[in-house]
Scaffold this motif. Structure first.
Motif, PDB file in Angstrom:
ATOM      1  N   ALA A   1      -5.529   7.625   3.414  1.00 51.73           N
ATOM      2  CA  ALA A   1      -4.505   7.370   2.407  1.00 51.73           C
ATOM      3  C   ALA A   1      -5.115   6.698   1.184  1.00 51.73           C
ATOM      4  O   ALA A   1      -5.878   5.740   1.311  1.00 51.73           O
ATOM      5  CB  ALA A   1      -3.408   6.487   2.993  1.00 51.73           C
ATOM      6  N   GLY A   2      -4.784   7.210   0.009  1.00 54.37           N
ATOM      7  CA  GLY A   2      -5.278   6.624  -1.229  1.00 54.37           C
ATOM      8  C   GLY A   2      -4.392   7.001  -2.395  1.00 54.37           C
ATOM      9  O   GLY A   2      -3.589   7.936  -2.309  1.00 54.37           O
ATOM     10  N   ILE A   3      -4.529   6.257  -3.471  1.00 54.99           N
ATOM     11  CA  ILE A   3      -3.814   6.516  -4.716  1.00 54.99           C
ATOM     12  C   ILE A   3      -4.847   6.621  -5.825  1.00 54.99           C
ATOM     13  O   ILE A   3      -5.736   5.773  -5.926  1.00 54.99           O
ATOM     14  CB  ILE A   3      -2.798   5.392  -5.015  1.00 54.99           C
ATOM     15  N   ASP A   4      -4.750   7.666  -6.636  1.00 57.82           N
ATOM     16  CA  ASP A   4      -5.735   7.854  -7.702  1.00 57.82           C
ATOM     17  C   ASP A   4      -5.323   7.084  -8.959  1.00 57.82           C
ATOM     18  O   ASP A   4      -4.151   6.743  -9.128  1.00 57.82           O
ATOM     19  CB  ASP A   4      -5.914   9.338  -8.017  1.00 57.82           C
TER      20      ASP A   4
ATOM     21  N   ASN B   1       0.743   8.386   9.731  1.00 58.20           N
ATOM     22  CA  ASN B   1       0.711   9.104   8.448  1.00 58.20           C
ATOM     23  C   ASN B   1       1.780  10.180   8.349  1.00 58.20           C
ATOM     24  O   ASN B   1       1.617  11.168   7.625  1.00 58.20           O
ATOM     25  CB  ASN B   1      -0.679   9.720   8.187  1.00 58.20           C
TER      26      ASN B   1
ATOM     27  N   GLY C   1      -1.738  11.771  -2.014  1.00 65.30           N
ATOM     28  CA  GLY C   1      -2.127  10.975  -0.857  1.00 65.30           C
ATOM     29  C   GLY C   1      -1.523  11.513   0.423  1.00 65.30           C
ATOM     30  O   GLY C   1      -2.167  11.529   1.481  1.00 65.30           O
TER      31      GLY C   1
ATOM     32  N   LEU D   1      -9.303  13.565  -3.701  1.00 63.30           N
ATOM     33  CA  LEU D   1      -7.960  13.059  -3.951  1.00 63.30           C
ATOM     34  C   LEU D   1      -7.290  13.734  -5.146  1.00 63.30           C
ATOM     35  O   LEU D   1      -6.109  14.041  -5.125  1.00 63.30           O
ATOM     36  CB  LEU D   1      -8.005  11.542  -4.157  1.00 63.30           C
TER      37      LEU D   1
ATOM     38  N   VAL E   1       2.018   5.898  -0.516  1.00 65.13           N
ATOM     39  CA  VAL E   1       1.116   6.762  -1.271  1.00 65.13           C
ATOM     40  C   VAL E   1       1.939   7.591  -2.251  1.00 65.13           C
ATOM     41  O   VAL E   1       3.170   7.509  -2.284  1.00 65.13           O
ATOM     42  CB  VAL E   1       0.296   7.692  -0.348  1.00 65.13           C
TER      43      VAL E   1
ATOM     44  N   THR F   1      -3.740  13.131   3.534  1.00 68.24           N
ATOM     45  CA  THR F   1      -3.680  12.658   4.919  1.00 68.24           C
ATOM     46  C   THR F   1      -3.307  13.789   5.870  1.00 68.24           C
ATOM     47  O   THR F   1      -3.829  13.855   6.991  1.00 68.24           O
ATOM     48  CB  THR F   1      -2.670  11.501   5.075  1.00 68.24           C
TER      49      THR F   1
ATOM     50  N   VAL G   1     -11.989  11.789   0.000  1.00 65.25           N
ATOM     51  CA  VAL G   1     -11.254  10.851   0.857  1.00 65.25           C
ATOM     52  C   VAL G   1     -11.222  11.293   2.314  1.00 65.25           C
ATOM     53  O   VAL G   1     -10.542  10.674   3.136  1.00 65.25           O
ATOM     54  CB  VAL G   1      -9.813  10.645   0.334  1.00 65.25           C
TER      55      VAL G   1
ATOM     56  N   ALA H   1      -1.443   1.781  -0.729  1.00 67.05           N
ATOM     57  CA  ALA H   1      -2.757   2.345  -0.413  1.00 67.05           C
ATOM     58  C   ALA H   1      -3.764   1.918  -1.478  1.00 67.05           C
ATOM     59  O   ALA H   1      -3.399   1.644  -2.625  1.00 67.05           O
ATOM     60  CB  ALA H   1      -2.668   3.861  -0.337  1.00 67.05           C
TER      61      ALA H   1
END
Length: 498
Positions: free
Chosen positions: A168-171, A89, A158, A235, A154, A162, A214, A205
């Motif tokens: 890891a994520g995307i809104d 990350n 994101g 997030l 990301v 992390t 998250v 992600a």
């Protein structure tokens, strides 16, 4: 018993703000740090992520030294800011900001005759700032060795999530600008839209709701920042979406203005009825959408004037004082604010700024006044489009962000748009929204309709539109000239950058 503190982190392209709010929405403390955009050319704009994280840590530490009961963290970020992460990350290169236009030609060439079809599904104009998977495709074609190092792709929140200890994520608000979701439907990656771009799609992600927790602050991040380990990390969203939530924009047909480096008028839509001249996205509120009339460098104009044109003027207040020495219409001077290309409504990264009408009789004050007016003419274009497209007639407009503190500029906008302007009590709307998203996601409010969920209050001062016929005639005339300039100068602008 100590009151719970909700932290909102607003990560912009020119700086980061960390704000602490209580359950009533009162701002208890703020720490900010400036950062620098790395601009290697007129179309190349990046951020050093390791430096940015250091500045973010310093700002968080300033808050944790004052408050020891921070219970949630929400994130608000400049969008889109693309981040490529390795298996640990860590970023493998600088972040690519929304101002970066290097992939523009690649995106248009790749889509070719499919452009209109893609627009019909994504509901946004395919450009680097609203089709960021095109930038990933461009990176794959230009730097395949770099892309081999990528483990996850990301956006800015994101990355921060992390680093704090989350996954890891995307809104949805930023997935909407990917060019890879069908905006009229649920937020999920579209196989059809992704098929146009040649990169490993599994690197993207997953999409999580803005209110999703998250992760929790890790031991390492707690040691760095002073935050308590296991504090909830939500997030969050793109900055203008967070600001929309902050001002209570959850009803169709309502609007607000956010003014920072960029200038945006946002309209809330209850149905996915979009106009491609706007940047269209999911709201953080389920089953609502936002249409952003997003200009790239309205506020950025004045930072540029301060730093690059008249460096002896080191503050916006002096610019305002000088502009007051001029008059409505700036003595026949018109300004185009396309200093980094432009998004709404022309969508042209090759557009450039200009003053038109310069004579020996003009002064610096006239040039500054024309800049205030030119940015307002751009906003008027957006309001006119909304009126024709959705039948929205604005009588009043709430302004948030640092630029709203400039009273002359706000009055000029009220006069040119012919709407009554009010100002938020805090200029930190995006951080406020992020904090309340974080608190809601962490369970301290029961949802977006919780009656205890605070929204931003407004100042008592109102800016009523001028009804002076002569002044309005000058503005109407200059607005007509402004609107005609880009179509007439487009080819010239492009040839200057070729």
């Amino acid at each position: 018993m100590k009151e719970e503190i909700y932290l909102g982190i607003d990560a912009g392209s020119s700086g980061v703000k960390v704000c602490a709010f209580n359950h009533r929405g009162e701002l208890l403390g703020k720490a900010s740090r400036e950062t620098k955009i790395i601009s290697k050319s007129s179309r190349h704009h990046e951020l050093d992520l390791n430096e940015y994280w250091e500045q973010t840590v310093a700002a968080i530490n300033e808050m944790t030294q004052r408050f020891d009961n921070i219970v949630s963290i929400g994130l608000s970020v400049a969008c889109p800011t693309i981040v490529l992460l390795d298996k640990n990350n860590n970023p493998i290169c600088n972040a690519i900001t929304y101002l970066d236009g290097r992939s523009e030609d690649f995106i248009h060439k790749t889509l070719g005759e499919n452009k209109e079809h893609v627009m019909s599904l994504s509901s946004n104009s395919p450009s680097p700032s609203s089709c960021w998977v095109g930038t990933i495709g461009w990176l794959q074609s230009q730097q395949p060795e770099l892309m081999k190092k990528v483990h996850k792709i990301v956006l800015f929140n994101g990355f921060l999530a992390t680093r704090l200890g989350g996954k890891a994520g995307i809104d949805p608000t930023q997935a909407a600008y990917s060019g890879a979701v069908v905006l009229a439907g649920a937020p999920k990656w579209s196989k059809e839209l992704l098929s146009y771009w040649n990169f490993d799609h599994s690197l993207l992600a997953p999409i999580y709701p803005s209110f999703a927790v998250v992760g929790r602050v890790s031991a390492q991040a707690a040691k760095q920042t002073g935050l308590k380990q296991d504090t909830a990390i939500t997030l969050g969203s793109a900055d203008t979406a967070a600001a929309a939530f902050a001002v209570g924009l959850i009803d169709g047909g309502t609007a607000f203005e956010s003014t920072g480096t960029s200038g945006v008028i946002t309209f809330c839509l209850e149905k996915p009825d979009f106009d491609s001249r706007f940047m269209n996205r999911y709201h953080v509120v389920p089953n609502q959408w936002l249409a952003h009339g997003a200009m790239s460098t309205t506020g950025g104009t004045f930072g540029w004037l301060n730093k690059s044109v008249w460096p002896e003027i080191d503050n916006h207040e002096t610019l305002e004082q000088l502009a007051r020495e001029s008059e409505p219409g700036a003595k026949g001077l018109v300004y185009l604010p396309y200093l980094a290309g432009e998004r709404s409504p022309i969508w042209d990264v090759k557009a450039s700024g200009a003053w038109l009408g310069l004579r020996l009789s003009h002064t610096r004050s006239d040039m500054i006044r024309a800049a205030f007016e030119g940015t307002a003419f751009g906003l008027r274009q957006l309001v006119d489009i909304a009126s024709k497209k959705w039948g929205i007639k604005l009588d009043e407009l709430l302004s948030v962000g640092g630029g709203s503190r400039n009273h002359l500029w706000t009055q000029i906008k009220a006069d040119i748009l012919q709407v009554e302007y009010s100002i938020a009590q805090t200029s930190d709307a995006a951080a406020f929204g992020a904090a309340m998203i974080g608190a809601t996601g962490a369970g301290y409010f029961c949802g977006v309709n919780d009656p205890d969920l605070p929204i931003i209050r407004t100042e008592d001062i109102l800016f009523k539109p001028n009804k002076d016929k002569a002044i309005n005639e000058v503005y109407d005339k200059h607005f007509g000239i402004y609107s005609a300039l880009y179509p007439n100068l487009k080819e010239t602008m492009h040839s200057l950058l070729s």
